[in-house]
Design a protein around this motif. Structure first.
Motif, PDB file in Angstrom:
ATOM      1  N   ASP A  42      -0.399   9.995  -2.440  1.00  0.00           N
ATOM      2  CA  ASP A  42       0.543  10.371  -1.392  1.00  0.00           C
ATOM      3  C   ASP A  42       1.764  11.023  -2.027  1.00  0.00           C
ATOM      4  O   ASP A  42       2.465  10.404  -2.845  1.00  0.00           O
ATOM      5  N   TRP A  47       5.425  10.462   1.927  1.00  0.00           N
ATOM      6  CA  TRP A  47       6.086   9.170   2.159  1.00  0.00           C
ATOM      7  C   TRP A  47       7.572   9.301   2.467  1.00  0.00           C
ATOM      8  O   TRP A  47       8.271   8.315   2.695  1.00  0.00           O
ATOM      9  N   ARG A  81      -0.982   0.935   3.538  1.00  0.00           N
ATOM     10  CA  ARG A  81      -0.382   2.185   3.073  1.00  0.00           C
ATOM     11  C   ARG A  81       1.114   2.210   3.405  1.00  0.00           C
ATOM     12  O   ARG A  81       1.928   2.701   2.614  1.00  0.00           O
ATOM     13  N   HIS A  85       4.402   2.879   0.914  1.00  0.00           N
ATOM     14  CA  HIS A  85       5.497   3.816   1.163  1.00  0.00           C
ATOM     15  C   HIS A  85       6.847   3.101   1.140  1.00  0.00           C
ATOM     16  O   HIS A  85       7.825   3.632   0.607  1.00  0.00           O
ATOM     17  N   ALA A  88       7.711   2.587  -2.438  1.00  0.00           N
ATOM     18  CA  ALA A  88       8.166   3.830  -3.059  1.00  0.00           C
ATOM     19  C   ALA A  88       9.629   4.101  -2.713  1.00  0.00           C
ATOM     20  O   ALA A  88      10.418   4.530  -3.573  1.00  0.00           O
ATOM     21  N   THR A 117       1.372   6.471  -4.887  1.00  0.00           N
ATOM     22  CA  THR A 117       2.411   7.367  -4.403  1.00  0.00           C
ATOM     23  C   THR A 117       2.995   8.157  -5.569  1.00  0.00           C
ATOM     24  O   THR A 117       3.127   7.638  -6.683  1.00  0.00           O
TER      25      THR A 117
END
Length: 219
Positions: A42, A47, A81, A85, A88, A117
């Motif tokens: 990702d 994100w 997921r 994010h 991150a 990510t």
């Protein structure tokens, strides 16, 4: 989502490469002509990363090693997921607002649910190109030569990575080694270069990581 389902979404083994073109779904990895599995990563745009505070320098040569880290975040049981994010964002805010860095210090992050990510802006397109990389801020004295990959969680007190996190780390390292021509022997832990407990149990697992990365590259 349980770990087995998370892993199935994140990773298709190279032995199934012939089926991927016809059956790939969003969130699964893709096989390249090299037969090394390309993990699904990702991007910072996906994100919703903050823009860097200043210019990110691009090094016009290949890195020679990978350095593994852990982020010392909570060992969450949220393997989604969305959690990857959130993690991150947490890392980027910590690095920019507390450490005063221009951006996330690591190039990539691997969540406990097996989601990858992009960390520092520009890391994903550079990896795809295989000839340059953004200068990171993850290991003093080694940033000019290395890709930094951080694992969500704290592993310095006996905790161990999830199956999904470990398997996706292997896949990401194998792909990174393949794209940049890094030998599987050149995987290290942050602890190798400083007075730190990072990356915890991952440091003890480095011999296994090197072996599994080499196996993934030569399968």
């Amino acid at each position: 989502m349980n770990l087995e389902n998370a892993l199935r979404r994140r990773l298709l083994l190279s032995g199934a490469a012939g089926l991927i073109a016809a059956t790939a779904l969003p969130g699964t990895a893709r096989a390249r002509t090299t037969d090394v599995v390309e993990p699904d990563i990702d991007s910072t745009a996906l994100w919703g990363a903050r823009p860097p505070q200043g210019t990110i320098r691009t090094l016009r040569y290949r890195p020679s090693k990978i350095i593994v880290h852990h982020t010392v975040s909570a060992n969450t049981t949220d393997f989604s997921r969305a959690q990857a994010h959130r993690h991150a964002h947490w890392v980027q805010d910590l690095h920019m607002d507390k450490n005063g860095w221009a951006d996330t210090g690591y190039h990539f992050l691997v969540s406990r649910g097996g989601w990858i990510t992009e960390g520092r802006h520009g890391s994903l397109p550079a990896l795809a190109g295989g000839t340059t990389f953004p200068l990171g801020t993850h290991t003093s004295g080694q940033n000019d030569y290395s890709i930094g990959i951080a694992n969500e969680g704290a592993y310095h007190d006996g905790a161990v990575p999830t199956t999904a996190q470990w398997d996706v780390l292997v896949t990401l390292c194998a792909y990174t080694c393949s794209r940049y021509g890094i030998p599987s022997t050149q995987l290290y832990g942050h602890k190798d270069y400083g007075d730190t407990l990072c990356p915890g149990v991952y440091h003890d697992m480095l011999p296994r990581l090197r072996q599994e990365v080499e196996a993934a590259r030569t399968a």
